[in-house]
Design an enzyme around this catalytic site. Structure first.
Site, PDB file in Angstrom:
ATOM      1  N   CYS A   2       0.857  -1.052  -0.012  1.00 40.55           N
ATOM      2  CA  CYS A   2      -0.032  -0.035  -0.084  1.00 40.55           C
ATOM      3  C   CYS A   2       0.904   1.164  -0.094  1.00 40.55           C
ATOM      4  CB  CYS A   2      -0.988  -0.037   1.219  1.00 40.55           C
ATOM      5  SG  CYS A   2      -1.811  -1.683   1.508  1.00 40.55           S
ATOM      6  N   ILE A  53      -4.632  -7.525  -0.564  1.00 41.09           N
ATOM      7  CA  ILE A  53      -3.931  -8.733  -1.034  1.00 41.09           C
ATOM      8  C   ILE A  53      -4.342  -9.896   0.074  1.00 41.09           C
ATOM      9  CG2 ILE A  53      -1.812  -9.937  -1.390  1.00 41.09           C
ATOM     10  CD1 ILE A  53      -2.055  -7.825  -3.434  1.00 41.09           C
ATOM     11  N   GLU A  81       4.189  -6.833   3.292  1.00 41.60           N
ATOM     12  CA  GLU A  81       3.421  -8.063   3.745  1.00 41.60           C
ATOM     13  C   GLU A  81       4.397  -8.752   4.852  1.00 41.60           C
ATOM     14  OE1 GLU A  81       0.810  -8.880   2.806  1.00 41.60           O
ATOM     15  OE2 GLU A  81       0.062  -7.796   0.879  1.00 41.60           O
TER      16      GLU A  81
END
Length: 641
Positions: A2, A53, A81
């Site tokens: 992001c 995601i 992530e």
């Protein structure tokens, strides 16, 4: 994956800047087109663009979390992530009875921070740049992953601190902080030598980067206090007698585990595939988790500058569906202004242009791709790492004799065999190895750069890093240097910015803390050995990658830049750009034109030097004087900042 943006104010007036932050965040909407969010209290504002995601329906940000007695204590914005988030959540639940409201990875960070403090960073397997605001203690915690896969920019004044995933958004907040957009001549000099802007610098004096492997703590009215939590040690563990195969199996096992965790997603995951061993290994392991894996590659029509055929052969061997994007010189030139805009600061690596096109193609089919970045730095993959072997004799000579060899080399005509070897042998490792890129030697730098200063040389960047690696063998010291320069300054910048330009998340399984824990123990002989590079890695992958790529020379996404700048494809375009660029106060444009003409006549290969200057001139036209306007299509944010 992001884009985050925020501002910590010094005077408790955050609410008055909420709309400003929300507006500035739209400059990086490409990083997260799926969801928008803002949050603020009296001291701090968070803005966020989400690319969904994991836990797509929930895990919205800014995310609130807290223990049962204060469930809204923390606010989090997080770019990246965490691949072991399930294991972290389980550990927190067992040890502290922690509760979670979502199925995402963001809560694992903030809950881990609550119970473990900054030590949570040593537990995270992933890529990240995040900010946690503790509403009770009035403290902001900023952090980046150990390798610098995800960016985080900072600007601080007496009025507060702005921070964000992209510099262009932070630029929009400088006025609020009472800061100007003055350029940093020192950073310009470093860029001209190295082809990228080294951390923590940016080309704007009032904006810096939180360095890879660091965290910062801030309170209203107090400047950031930065701490380095990741310090690679390379504790070499020699092989036990007849223990080589055990080590190779250990490498293969940790890579399998890393790829398995990097495949965690609630969307389709694909893989980039060149003709080399690194990306092929990742794709071969990934298809074990997704039999319908799609691989992507790019190339050019010119012979010798494409690995399309080899990549296609690899895809067929592992059973993947394969998609190819061929880039024309016209496409290459036309895309450059957009690419420079997305980069924030120029990176003079031509390979990022084909990456831009293959990322655009991949985004039509998937939302996440895997890639092989980092294998060379971790396992000893660059050919230049062989140099200490060829110069070993010089290292045994007294300093006076080596200096004499250098003087002799200066008198030998250019092009004479042995001149380069004699010159490099006369230098120490610290003096001769800057990292994987160097556009201008000292003499040319003095001529081309009007802002040149002797006290701003490359040693500003490399000397502190070399001090960190004292006592290590020469190859390991070169790896260590590249971890803190080339990897995070070039490779990971283009990996992040170019893929996020297309709202595509790129994951790099080699750059995993557990993979590094194995790789950093390899002895010298298992990196550069038997006439090849990455020897131990190649042995580990013998049963994983197809034989035709196991010992291929590394090419990546090669670019015919040398030919194009000398021919009809780019010469006229480059000449016009140089002539019209309003950078006479920075560059000696007459000398730049001279380099272009020498290159066109085939006298000297000046392609990388010319490219370094051209990329800066485009950047200057976009971000400084507004003479270059990139075509950013289908976006709801302004192009001109």
């Amino acid at each position: 994956m992001c884009g985050l943006l925020g501002m910590l104010t010094s005077d408790g007036t955050a609410s008055s800047a909420t709309q400003l932050v929300a507006s500035a965040a739209t400059c990086m909407r490409h990083r997260g087109p799926d969801d928008l969010g803002t949050w603020n209290d009296d001291d701090l504002i968070f803005g966020f663009n989400r690319l969904s995601i994991i836990d797509i329906e929930h895990s919205h940000q800014p995310l609130r979390w807290g223990p049962p007695e204060d469930p809204e204590r923390y606010a989090l914005v997080f770019n990246g992530e965490i691949y072991n988030y399930l294991e972290i959540r389980d550990e927190l639940s067992r040890e502290f009875d922690a509760a979670f409201r979502t199925e995402g990875d963001g809560e694992s960070i903030v809950a881990g921070y609550h119970y473990w403090g900054a030590d949570v960073l040593t537990k995270l397997r992933g890529m990240f740049g995040f900010a946690i605001w503790d509403t009770q203690q009035k403290e902001l915690f900023l952090a980046r992953d150990q390798f610098g896969i995800k960016p985080l920019f900072l600007a601080t004044s007496a009025r507060g601190t702005a921070f964000g995933s992209e510099k262009k958004s932070v630029l929009e907040l400088l006025d609020r902080l009472g800061l100007d957009r003055e350029l940093d001549d020192r950073a310009i000099e470093h860029y001209t030598v190295l082809q990228y802007v080294p951390e923590p610098e940016t080309l704007h004096k009032n904006i810096t980067r939180l360095e890879s492997g660091c965290y910062a703590t801030l309170r209203p009215g107090v400047a950031p206090a930065v701490t380095r939590y990741f310090k690679p040690r390379f504790p070499v563990r020699p092989f036990a007698p007849n223990g080589e195969q055990k080590r190779y199996d250990e490498i293969a096992d940790v890579l399998r585990d890393s790829v398995a965790k990097h495949m965690r997603a609630d969307v389709t995951v694909g893989s980039f595939l060149s003709g080399g061993i690194d990306s092929t290994a990742i794709a071969a392991l990934a298809i074990q988790h997704n039999p319908d894996l799609i691989t992507f590659t790019t190339g050019f029509e010119r012979d010798g500058y494409s690995e399309v055929d080899v990549a296609a052969e690899s895809a067929e061997a592992i059973g993947a569906r394969h998609i190819v994007k061929v880039v024309s010189p016209r496409e290459f030139v036309d895309a450059l202004p957009q690419i420079i805009w997305y980069l924030d600061d120029p990176v003079a690596d031509p390979a990022l242009v084909p990456l831009y096109f293959v990322a655009a193609e991949a985004r039509k089919h998937v939302k996440v791709v895997l890639s092989g970045e980092g294998a060379d730095e971790l396992f000893g993959g660059y050919t230049i790492y062989k140099e200490p072997l060829s110069l070993a004799t010089f290292d045994k000579l007294p300093g006076g004799v080596r200096r004499l060899a250098g003087k002799i080399s200066d008198r030998i005509p250019e092009g004479t065999r042995g001149k380069s070897l004699l010159h490099r042998g006369s230098l120490t490792l610290e003096d001769r190895y800057y990292g994987n890129a160097r556009s201008f030697d000292d003499a040319r730098l003095r001529t081309v750069l009007r802002t040149f200063r002797e006290d701003w040389m490359h040693q500003d960047v490399t000397a502190p890093i070399y001090r960190m690696s004292e006592g290590m063998d020469p190859v390991t010291r070169m790896q260590h240097l590249d971890l803190f320069t080339w990897l995070r300054g070039d490779i990971l910048v283009k990996a992040d910015k170019i893929n996020m330009a297309h709202s595509l998340e790129l994951r790099v399984p080699f750059l995993d803390k557990e993979v590094f824990a194995v790789a950093e123990q390899l002895p010298f002989e298992e990196k550069i050995s038997h006439g090849t590079t990455k020897y131990a890695l190649r042995k580990a992958l013998e049963q994983i990658v197809p034989p035709h790529v196991l010992h291929r020379r590394k090419l990546g996404f090669p670019v015919p830049l040398r030919h194009w700048l000398a021919g009809t494809e780019m010469y006229d375009w480059a000449r016009e750009l140089i002539a019209t660029s309003d950078t006479d106060h920075i560059f000696n444009k007459q000398f730049v034109m001279q380099m272009l003409e020498e290159h066109r006549r085939g006298e000297v290969d000046n392609s990388r030097r010319i490219w370094t200057v051209i990329c800066f001139m485009l950047w200057y036209g976009i971000f400084v004087d507004g003479t270059v306007v990139p075509k950013i299509e289908d976006r709801d944010y302004p192009v001109r900042l």
